[in-house]
Design a protein around this motif. Structure first.
Motif, mmCIF file in Angstrom:
data_model
loop_
_atom_site.group_PDB
_atom_site.id
_atom_site.type_symbol
_atom_site.label_atom_id
_atom_site.label_comp_id
_atom_site.label_asym_id
_atom_site.label_seq_id
_atom_site.Cartn_x
_atom_site.Cartn_y
_atom_site.Cartn_z
ATOM 1 N N SER A 1 65.977 -5.005 15.661
ATOM 2 C CA SER A 1 65.275 -5.911 14.750
ATOM 3 C C SER A 1 64.259 -6.743 15.540
ATOM 4 O O SER A 1 64.558 -7.234 16.628
ATOM 5 N N VAL A 2 63.048 -6.861 14.984
ATOM 6 C CA VAL A 2 61.963 -7.534 15.714
ATOM 7 C C VAL A 2 61.887 -9.011 15.320
ATOM 8 O O VAL A 2 61.940 -9.358 14.141
ATOM 9 N N ASP A 3 61.766 -9.846 16.335
ATOM 10 C CA ASP A 3 61.716 -11.294 16.099
ATOM 11 C C ASP A 3 60.271 -11.729 15.857
ATOM 12 O O ASP A 3 59.569 -12.144 16.772
ATOM 13 N N ARG A 4 59.822 -11.553 14.612
ATOM 14 C CA ARG A 4 58.477 -11.973 14.212
ATOM 15 C C ARG A 4 58.601 -12.716 12.894
ATOM 16 O O ARG A 4 59.443 -12.378 12.068
ATOM 17 N N ALA A 5 57.721 -13.690 12.700
ATOM 18 C CA ALA A 5 57.743 -14.439 11.433
ATOM 19 C C ALA A 5 57.456 -13.480 10.278
ATOM 20 O O ALA A 5 56.694 -12.518 10.419
ATOM 21 N N VAL A 6 58.084 -13.743 9.127
ATOM 22 C CA VAL A 6 57.847 -12.914 7.936
ATOM 23 C C VAL A 6 56.706 -13.527 7.142
ATOM 24 O O VAL A 6 56.786 -14.671 6.698
ATOM 25 N N TYR B 1 59.291 0.000 11.570
ATOM 26 C CA TYR B 1 60.632 0.055 12.157
ATOM 27 C C TYR B 1 60.935 -1.281 12.844
ATOM 28 O O TYR B 1 60.137 -1.762 13.642
ATOM 29 N N GLY B 2 62.066 -1.883 12.491
ATOM 30 C CA GLY B 2 62.448 -3.168 13.082
ATOM 31 C C GLY B 2 62.117 -4.372 12.215
ATOM 32 O O GLY B 2 62.505 -5.491 12.505
ATOM 33 N N ARG B 3 61.392 -4.135 11.115
ATOM 34 C CA ARG B 3 60.981 -5.250 10.223
ATOM 35 C C ARG B 3 62.159 -5.740 9.375
ATOM 36 O O ARG B 3 62.301 -6.932 9.119
ATOM 37 N N CYS B 4 62.997 -4.798 8.899
ATOM 38 C CA CYS B 4 64.191 -5.154 8.116
ATOM 39 C C CYS B 4 65.430 -4.752 8.917
ATOM 40 O O CYS B 4 65.452 -3.683 9.537
ATOM 41 N N SER B 5 66.443 -5.570 8.871
ATOM 42 C CA SER B 5 67.653 -5.301 9.643
ATOM 43 C C SER B 5 68.375 -4.048 9.129
ATOM 44 O O SER B 5 68.450 -3.805 7.940
ATOM 45 N N ARG B 6 68.918 -3.261 10.076
ATOM 46 C CA ARG B 6 69.723 -2.095 9.705
ATOM 47 C C ARG B 6 71.206 -2.422 9.703
ATOM 48 O O ARG B 6 72.043 -1.570 9.402
ATOM 49 N N TRP B 7 71.565 -3.671 10.034
ATOM 50 C CA TRP B 7 72.984 -4.020 10.140
ATOM 51 C C TRP B 7 73.655 -3.934 8.768
ATOM 52 O O TRP B 7 73.149 -4.479 7.777
ATOM 53 N N GLY B 8 74.774 -3.214 8.724
ATOM 54 C CA GLY B 8 75.506 -3.100 7.451
ATOM 55 C C GLY B 8 74.971 -2.010 6.539
ATOM 56 O O GLY B 8 75.384 -1.904 5.384
ATOM 57 N N ILE B 9 74.037 -1.188 7.053
ATOM 58 C CA ILE B 9 73.558 -0.033 6.281
ATOM 59 C C ILE B 9 74.168 1.207 6.929
ATOM 60 O O ILE B 9 74.111 1.360 8.153
ATOM 61 N N GLY C 1 62.981 -9.719 8.106
ATOM 62 C CA GLY C 1 63.355 -10.867 8.940
ATOM 63 C C GLY C 1 64.186 -10.446 10.133
ATOM 64 O O GLY C 1 64.816 -9.388 10.136
ATOM 65 N N HIS C 2 64.173 -11.270 11.161
ATOM 66 C CA HIS C 2 64.899 -10.964 12.393
ATOM 67 C C HIS C 2 66.401 -11.119 12.191
ATOM 68 O O HIS C 2 66.850 -12.019 11.483
ATOM 69 N N ASP C 3 67.164 -10.215 12.822
ATOM 70 C CA ASP C 3 68.625 -10.274 12.728
ATOM 71 C C ASP C 3 69.211 -10.036 14.113
ATOM 72 O O ASP C 3 69.119 -8.935 14.651
ATOM 73 N N PRO C 4 69.818 -11.047 14.712
ATOM 74 C CA PRO C 4 70.386 -10.871 16.058
ATOM 75 C C PRO C 4 71.483 -9.800 16.101
ATOM 76 O O PRO C 4 71.799 -9.270 17.168
#
Length: 491
Positions: free
Chosen positions: A244-249, A199-207, A236-239
């Motif tokens: 969304s989690v701010d971690r390198a992919v 949870y938080g690895r891929c952005s939910r924005w726009g879903i 990836g992180h999405d402000p």
């Protein structure tokens, strides 16, 4: 053209780089396959003009040596992802012919990396379902059939269109979402690979939202390597998404083929259910043996609160759904059914716009959130959720790297066979998958064998938070041992 659609993403990527064929040729081959497979009802909207335009643009970039990691790869997009200027309905009448003026973060990242959109894929209405029978566009048909039978089977849900299209070679991969098993269960039913990321690895924005604390986007593909390739572009992180989690992919593909020697694999005793088919039990033992042969160590573990996961999930998810779906009122967009007052207009619109399953869940959700019941149901379910999460944390603290379980309690069943008189019968399909969403963990479903009727069965691996790489390494071991299966073409 058949060989163009039967390639994996990894093979197609090499072919495009070597200029063995163009993205336009690859796209045309898939568009022809989609046209010939309309009996599956996997696509609810085909976008051939857009696909060809995207392919031509990518071919020009490849010629200049500028193609991205997914340059020229044709994908299908679940109809829950907003696609700019392309109809997005969540397969519900209430959204009507809604055309978003924006693009979801996950799909924008796929286009950034050069992928091509073939169209929008069918799913259960608002992702609520385990069989893809609740879509307002009608059910999706599984490309697999029982040996010697013409009965149409479900592909699983809610991402049934994604799984069916990938299994039937209509697209090289697809986006999907998983709230309680909606990626892993259809993957298991269609012999495809499905990944539900942390949870938080891929952005939910726009879903389109179903249950915001559980929803997570992920890929469905033909192989673990293909799933890893897609996942790298989707994550990836999405402000714009506060969860969304701010971690390198990481480079997930690099995990494919890595040694699993010395890894501790947990086998949870609570997943041995009464009445579980012997072939599912046998497959689970085989999967464990394959991992052991590859150098992993098997340990029995206990996840004591597993039995409460399903009831708690079916309180939390409908509660969040009732809140999320309140916005569909006929005022701003989508369907509007007039009434003599604004209240009546709301009632008429929602009564006609939502299907039975969505109405059922909205009513359950509204009830458990109502005054006098909030503490008894919703609050208690959230406490159970904390205990489920702690069960997993305790296992991982003891050095367990991943957990092996069956993906589903059975193989695919016939359309109309389950849930007609008793919706709970359908909910039981999620028994092995909901714990992963309740705990926010990553999970992967990998094809591992077939039942007595020749239908595919999958195994599930559950990982530590943000350790999808281990799942890809272990999933590859299972895939290599089990081999790959494709359905016999009948459509």
């Amino acid at each position: 053209m058949t060989d163009l659609i039967s390639m994996t993403i990894a093979e197609a990527r090499n072919g495009l780089a070597n200029k063995s064929f163009t993205s336009l040729e690859l796209t045309d081959a898939h568009l022809a396959a989609i046209e010939a497979a309309r009996a599956l009802n996997a696509f609810v909207l085909e976008t051939p003009d857009k696909a060809r335009a995207m392919a031509r643009a990518i071919d020009a970039k490849i010629a200049k040596g500028e193609g991205g990691p997914l340059a020229g790869i044709p994908l299908g997009i679940k109809d829950l992802f907003a696609t700019k200027d392309v109809r997005t309905t969540a397969c519900s009448k209430i959204l009507g012919n809604f055309v978003p003026p924006y693009e979801s973060t996950v799909t924008s990242q796929l286009w950034r990396d050069g992928a091509v959109m073939l169209g929008k894929l069918n799913n259960d209405e608002f992702a609520m379902g385990s069989s893809n029978e609740t879509s307002c566009f009608g059910p999706v048909v599984n490309p697999w059939r029982r040996e010697g039978s013409n009965t149409s089977l479900v592909p699983g849900g809610s991402s049934g269109g994604s799984a069916s299209a990938v299994a039937a070679l209509l697209c090289m991969g697809a986006t999907a979402t998983d709230t309680g098993g909606s990626i892993r269960q259809p993957a298991a039913f269609t012999a495809t690979v499905g990944v539900k990321p942390t949870y938080g690895r891929c952005s939910r924005w726009g879903i389109v939202a179903f249950a915001s604390s559980l929803d997570q986007a992920g890929p469905i593909a033909r192989t673990t390597r293909d799933a890893a390739i897609l996942m790298r572009s989707m994550a990836g992180h999405d402000p714009k998404d506060t969860t969304s989690v701010d971690r390198a992919v990481p480079d997930y593909e690099a995990a494919i083929g890595k040694s699993v020697k010395g890894m501790k694999i947990g086998i949870p005793k609570e997943y041995r259910l009464d009445g579980m088919p012997a072939e599912v039990e046998k497959l689970w033992s085989e999967g464990a043996a394959w991992l052991k042969a590859a150098g992993a160590e098997l340990v029995e573990i206990s996840l004591p609160h597993t039995k409460y996961a399903l009831p708690a999930y079916y309180i939390v998810a409908p509660a969040e759904a009732s809140s999320n779906l309140a916005r569909y009122d006929g005022v701003r967009y989508g369907l509007r059914v007039p009434g003599r007052s604004i209240g009546e207009m709301y009632e008429n619109t929602r009564a006609e716009g939502f299907g039975d399953e969505v109405r059922r869940r909205v009513m359950i959700g509204t009830y458990v959130l109502s005054a006098g019941y909030y503490d008894a149901y919703y609050l208690r379910a959230q406490k159970v959720r904390t205990l489920i999460k702690k069960d997993f944390e305790d296992c991982f603290a003891k050095g367990v790297n991943a957990i092996l379980t069956p993906a589903t309690p059975s193989a695919a069943f016939g359309i109309g066979e389950k849930g007609g008189a008793d919706p709970v019968e359908m909910y039981l399909n999620d028994i092995f998958t909901v714990t992963v969403n309740m705990a926010g963990l990553p999970g992967i479903a990998v094809p591992a064998g077939k039942d007595a009727q020749g239908l595919p069965l999958g195994l599930q691996l559950i990982g530590r938070p943000f350790d999808e790489e281990t799942l890809f390494s272990l999933g590859e071991v299972v895939e290599q041992a089990a081999g790959r299966f494709t359905p016999a073409r009948w459509w």
